[in-house]
Design a protein around this motif. Structure first.
Motif, mmCIF file in Angstrom:
data_model
loop_
_atom_site.group_PDB
_atom_site.id
_atom_site.type_symbol
_atom_site.label_atom_id
_atom_site.label_comp_id
_atom_site.label_asym_id
_atom_site.label_seq_id
_atom_site.Cartn_x
_atom_site.Cartn_y
_atom_site.Cartn_z
ATOM 1 N N ASP A 51 5.399 -3.767 -40.983
ATOM 2 C CA ASP A 51 5.722 -4.586 -42.143
ATOM 3 C C ASP A 51 6.150 -5.970 -41.655
ATOM 4 O OD1 ASP A 51 7.483 -5.808 -44.245
ATOM 5 O OD2 ASP A 51 6.913 -3.984 -45.329
ATOM 6 N N SER A 52 5.495 -7.013 -42.173
ATOM 7 C CA SER A 52 5.752 -8.363 -41.666
ATOM 8 C C SER A 52 7.163 -8.854 -41.981
ATOM 9 C CB SER A 52 4.732 -9.346 -42.248
ATOM 10 O OG SER A 52 4.824 -9.382 -43.663
ATOM 11 N N GLU A 53 7.814 -8.277 -42.988
ATOM 12 C CA GLU A 53 9.164 -8.720 -43.354
ATOM 13 C C GLU A 53 10.244 -7.830 -42.739
ATOM 14 O OE1 GLU A 53 9.943 -11.443 -44.960
ATOM 15 O OE2 GLU A 53 7.851 -12.020 -45.237
ATOM 16 N N THR A 54 10.099 -6.511 -42.864
ATOM 17 C CA THR A 54 11.148 -5.604 -42.376
ATOM 18 C C THR A 54 10.984 -5.248 -40.909
ATOM 19 O OG1 THR A 54 9.920 -3.584 -42.940
ATOM 20 C CG2 THR A 54 11.264 -4.610 -44.691
ATOM 21 N N GLY A 55 9.745 -5.342 -40.388
ATOM 22 C CA GLY A 55 9.501 -4.951 -39.003
ATOM 23 C C GLY A 55 9.344 -3.457 -38.820
ATOM 24 N N ASP A 56 9.369 -2.686 -39.923
ATOM 25 C CA ASP A 56 9.252 -1.236 -39.833
ATOM 26 C C ASP A 56 7.788 -0.821 -39.775
ATOM 27 O OD1 ASP A 56 12.014 -1.012 -40.031
ATOM 28 O OD2 ASP A 56 11.952 -0.913 -42.237
ATOM 29 N N GLN A 68 -5.336 -11.735 -51.660
ATOM 30 C CA GLN A 68 -4.335 -12.777 -51.842
ATOM 31 C C GLN A 68 -4.777 -13.784 -52.893
ATOM 32 O OE1 GLN A 68 -3.027 -14.629 -48.232
ATOM 33 N NE2 GLN A 68 -1.594 -16.011 -49.246
ATOM 34 N N GLU A 72 1.886 -16.319 -52.152
ATOM 35 C CA GLU A 72 1.936 -15.081 -51.381
ATOM 36 C C GLU A 72 1.629 -13.851 -52.240
ATOM 37 O OE1 GLU A 72 2.344 -14.888 -48.108
ATOM 38 O OE2 GLU A 72 2.366 -17.084 -48.059
#
Length: 272
Positions: A51-56, A68, A72
């Motif tokens: 995940d680009s935001e959480t890094g999970d 897209q 965003e």
């Protein structure tokens, strides 16, 4: 034994049908391939989606396609929705028209396939269609669902079989004017053009694809071989770089007429 077919179906021209098979005409399977490894352990590295935001890490079942839009924002599509949009295949190459061979601009050519009879019982009708196209110097334009997409296919006689080339759609090919927009419209004539034509005439030959070597693949093969044998690969020579300032001098040198009178074009009577 013929190689395994990539696709089998019917070639249909009006009421005439013929069972056919598509075989790959070009393949990259013989190229040297590499795996990505962990330098410390030597183990292969596994690709993982993050995940680009959480890094999970994101599990496969949680991964969806998104188109897209402005900013965003994305339009999210489930795999089932995308699968439903894939056209149904009736396994038919349906010929819509015949055109002169060579009429299609090469820029539209996508991928070539060999087209052959799918079974011995199809050989008579296959040969009839192939020879009719060959004698009329015609190519067939057909439509079919190939590999989950509706494709336009150009079919031409080729030896004992046919070549079926998929064509790019018009929207996929960029207009040449975009690339050529900044090229000035120059008129070349006189000695410079004579020299250029002379160079072309002295370099004429016949096309032989076996004469062309894939230098990159050869270099990779030599590198792998050197590592296996525990030796250093040969050093690659650096290319010579020259700045050509005088175009006329370069043409004369290439034509081998430096210091001599340049070759002149001749008429049918041997004079200019």
């Amino acid at each position: 034994m013929a190689p395994r077919a990539l696709w089998k179906g019917m070639l249909r021209i009006a009421e005439v049908t013929c069972p056919v098979a598509l075989h790959a005409a070009a393949s990259t399977s013989e190229r040297i391939a590499f795996h990505t490894l962990n330098r410390e352990t030597g183990h292969r590295v596994r690709r993982e989606f993050i995940d680009s935001e959480t890094g999970d890490p994101v599990a496969r079942d949680d991964q969806v396609k998104g188109y897209q839009t402005a900013g965003e924002d994305h339009v999210i599509l489930d795999p089932e929705e995308i699968a439903a949009a894939v056209p149904e295949s009736d396994k038919t190459l349906n010929v819509t028209q015949f055109i002169p061979c060579g009429e299609v601009d090469d820029v539209y050519f996508d991928r070539p396939y060999y087209l052959a009879p799918a079974n011995p019982g199809a050989e008579d009708s296959f040969h009839l269609l192939r020879e009719g196209m060959r004698r009329r110097r015609a190519a067939a334009l057909a439509r079919a669902v190939l590999f989950r997409r509706v494709r336009t296919v150009l079919i031409r006689a080729h030896g004992l079989g046919m070549i079926a080339s998929t064509l790019s759609f018009d929207y996929e090919v960029r207009p040449a004017r975009e690339a050529f927009r900044d090229i000035p419209d120059l008129r070349i004539k006189g000695e410079m053009l004579d020299l250029a034509e002379h160079i072309i005439d002295t370099k004429r030959g016949e096309f032989d694809i076996s004469a062309f070597e894939d230098r990159y693949e050869a270099a990779l093969a030599e590198l792998v071989k050197a590592r296996l044998e525990g030796r250093e690969p040969p050093a690659r020579p650096l290319p010579e770089r020259e700045n050509v300032v005088d175009l006329m001098a370069a043409l004369r040198e290439s034509a081998g007429v430096s210091g001599k009178r340049s070759p002149r074009r001749k008429t049918a009577r041997g004079r200019r």
